[in-house]
Enzyme design. Sequence first.
Site, PDB file in Angstrom:
ATOM      1  N   SER A 194       0.793  -1.238   0.000  1.00 53.83           N
ATOM      2  CA  SER A 194       0.000   0.000   0.000  1.00 53.83           C
ATOM      3  C   SER A 194       0.820   1.280   0.000  1.00 53.83           C
ATOM      4  O   SER A 194       0.304   2.333  -0.328  1.00 53.83           O
ATOM      5  CB  SER A 194      -0.941   0.002   1.198  1.00 53.83           C
ATOM      6  OG  SER A 194      -0.197   0.083   2.393  1.00 53.83           O
ATOM      7  N   HIS A 222      -5.913  -4.363  -0.398  1.00 58.84           N
ATOM      8  CA  HIS A 222      -5.977  -3.183  -1.287  1.00 58.84           C
ATOM      9  C   HIS A 222      -6.248  -3.566  -2.743  1.00 58.84           C
ATOM     10  O   HIS A 222      -6.345  -2.687  -3.601  1.00 58.84           O
ATOM     11  CB  HIS A 222      -4.662  -2.398  -1.225  1.00 58.84           C
ATOM     12  CG  HIS A 222      -4.559  -1.473  -0.058  1.00 58.84           C
ATOM     13  ND1 HIS A 222      -5.159  -0.236  -0.029  1.00 58.84           N
ATOM     14  CD2 HIS A 222      -3.940  -1.618   1.136  1.00 58.84           C
ATOM     15  CE1 HIS A 222      -4.891   0.356   1.126  1.00 58.84           C
ATOM     16  NE2 HIS A 222      -4.153  -0.472   1.848  1.00 58.84           N
ATOM     17  N   LYS A 258     -12.433  -1.766   3.196  1.00 58.09           N
ATOM     18  CA  LYS A 258     -11.903  -0.843   2.190  1.00 58.09           C
ATOM     19  C   LYS A 258     -12.933  -0.745   1.051  1.00 58.09           C
ATOM     20  O   LYS A 258     -14.023  -0.232   1.272  1.00 58.09           O
ATOM     21  CB  LYS A 258     -10.521  -1.297   1.721  1.00 58.09           C
ATOM     22  CG  LYS A 258      -9.476  -1.154   2.832  1.00 58.09           C
ATOM     23  CD  LYS A 258      -8.050  -1.446   2.398  1.00 58.09           C
ATOM     24  CE  LYS A 258      -7.062  -1.073   3.488  1.00 58.09           C
ATOM     25  NZ  LYS A 258      -6.429  -2.201   4.164  1.00 58.09           N
TER      26      LYS A 258
HETATM   27  C1  LIG Z   1      -5.942  -2.530   5.498  1.00 49.35           C
HETATM   28  C2  LIG Z   1      -5.247  -3.826   5.574  1.00 49.35           C
HETATM   29  C3  LIG Z   1      -5.535  -4.731   6.607  1.00 49.35           C
HETATM   30  C4  LIG Z   1      -6.450  -4.397   7.743  1.00 49.35           C
HETATM   31  O1  LIG Z   1      -7.786  -4.621   7.422  1.00 49.35           O
HETATM   32  P1  LIG Z   1      -8.887  -4.495   8.577  1.00 49.35           P
HETATM   33  O2  LIG Z   1     -10.064  -5.210   8.040  1.00 49.35           O
HETATM   34  O3  LIG Z   1      -9.122  -3.025   8.791  1.00 49.35           O
HETATM   35  O4  LIG Z   1      -8.317  -5.148   9.798  1.00 49.35           O
HETATM   36  C5  LIG Z   1      -4.922  -5.969   6.571  1.00 49.35           C
HETATM   37  N1  LIG Z   1      -4.044  -6.302   5.600  1.00 49.35           N
HETATM   38  C6  LIG Z   1      -3.721  -5.442   4.611  1.00 49.35           C
HETATM   39  C7  LIG Z   1      -2.756  -5.859   3.560  1.00 49.35           C
HETATM   40  C8  LIG Z   1      -4.316  -4.180   4.564  1.00 49.35           C
HETATM   41  O5  LIG Z   1      -3.989  -3.323   3.601  1.00 49.35           O
END
Ligand SMILES: *Cc1c(COP(=O)(O)O)cnc(C)c1O
Length: 404
Positions: A194, A222, A258
């Site tokens: 990210s 992502h 997300k």
């Molecule tokens: C955003 C993200 C997470 C966290 O996700 P949540 O559902 O908010 O716990 C986990 N792994 C990656 C690769 C992320 O980008």
Amino acid sequence: MPARHAFDRRTDDILQSLEAGGQYKHLRTLQSPMGPKVKMDGFGEVLCFCSNNYLGLANHPEVVEAGIQALRDYGAGTASVRFICGTFEPHLKLEQTIAKYMGTESSYTFVSCWNATETVFPTFCEAGDVIISDELNHACIIDSMRLAVQIKKGVSKTVYKHSDLDNLEQRLIECQDNDEITGQAWVVTDGVFSMEGDIADLPGLRALCDKYDAKLVVDDSHGHGVLGETGRGTHEHLGMFGESDIGHVDIFTGTLGKALGGGAGGFIAGPKRATELTIQRGRPTLFSNALPVTVAASANKAIEILMAEPRRVQKLRDNTAMARQKITDAGFEVIESPTAICPIIVGDTAKAIAMSKRLLELGVFVIGFGYPVVPEGTARLRIQMSAAHEPEHIDALVDALKKL
Ligand SMILES: *Cc1c(COP(=O)(O)O)cnc(C)c1O
């Protein structure tokens, strides 16, 4: 309150040094739903370019309505963990939808992707196993590995250089030659990294995993809703969704927080034996409540909308291409990426923070990331695009950047 205990004293010291070093995180408060424009306490209406609301579904009327309906139909929750009396119909429906969306035999949900990923290795690994991880993997992967090594005797872990297949092969050979590694080898990577927006070479990883009998685990948080013709993720983008000569990812984890609704929640998606073992043995699901049913219903609707309207993914791609072009034309250097993440390198951490602050005064919300989140000297503004942005929002962003 006087600082009497060791914890009180050292915590006050930590907080003071963060403040003095300009690294203290002050939380911004929104007073409106997430969207291309948000109302922010102290700043009024600003354009938002730092949310992971990639498809603009966080406040979609049908996504909101699905949550309200589930609240009416089922109340707040079951006051129970899943295996006792904590499973509602919308949980099963969501898990079927996720499996169909991801192209896996089954899926199982959690309150977050953090929880889902942290369940994987401590639950799946046994003595003699080894976990081999990309050095830039997400914190939840790292903690999952650490926990597995801590609680399961005889599990080991090692790291390969970021996206370096030769280095990974070296690690795999070392593991093959190690008499103590007699079980399963696991290779784990983010789908999308990210901070740069670069993606893992899943076909290359698959080939190495096949050669050395390793399982491939991908956290594609992502990638969902962003990559691939129909927004399935990094695997679709690289030709590994559905019928494929390249092969498939063995186990995915992902987030519903997300692109896929933006509320909360995460999942493991893979073969039924993996999700069944999760139900039988995964500590975060045996000892902690389910994803709230309202969120499950909203996420299910979000994925249904994504699958029914792939044009949203195309709009996101078009917006990202337009933003990249205009930001580059304005004289900034944007890191290339097939994702909706557009990092502008500015170098110095203090400069990135100052630029982010100035942008907010100009009505544009973009976060600056500096050391220690990214390597020293590579501080950046990270612009994230959404299908909800319109051309005038992109123009306003570029105008603000030009004023810096
Ligand atoms: C955003 C993200 C997470 C966290 O996700 P949540 O559902 O908010 O716990 C986990 N792994 C990656 C690769 C992320 O980008």
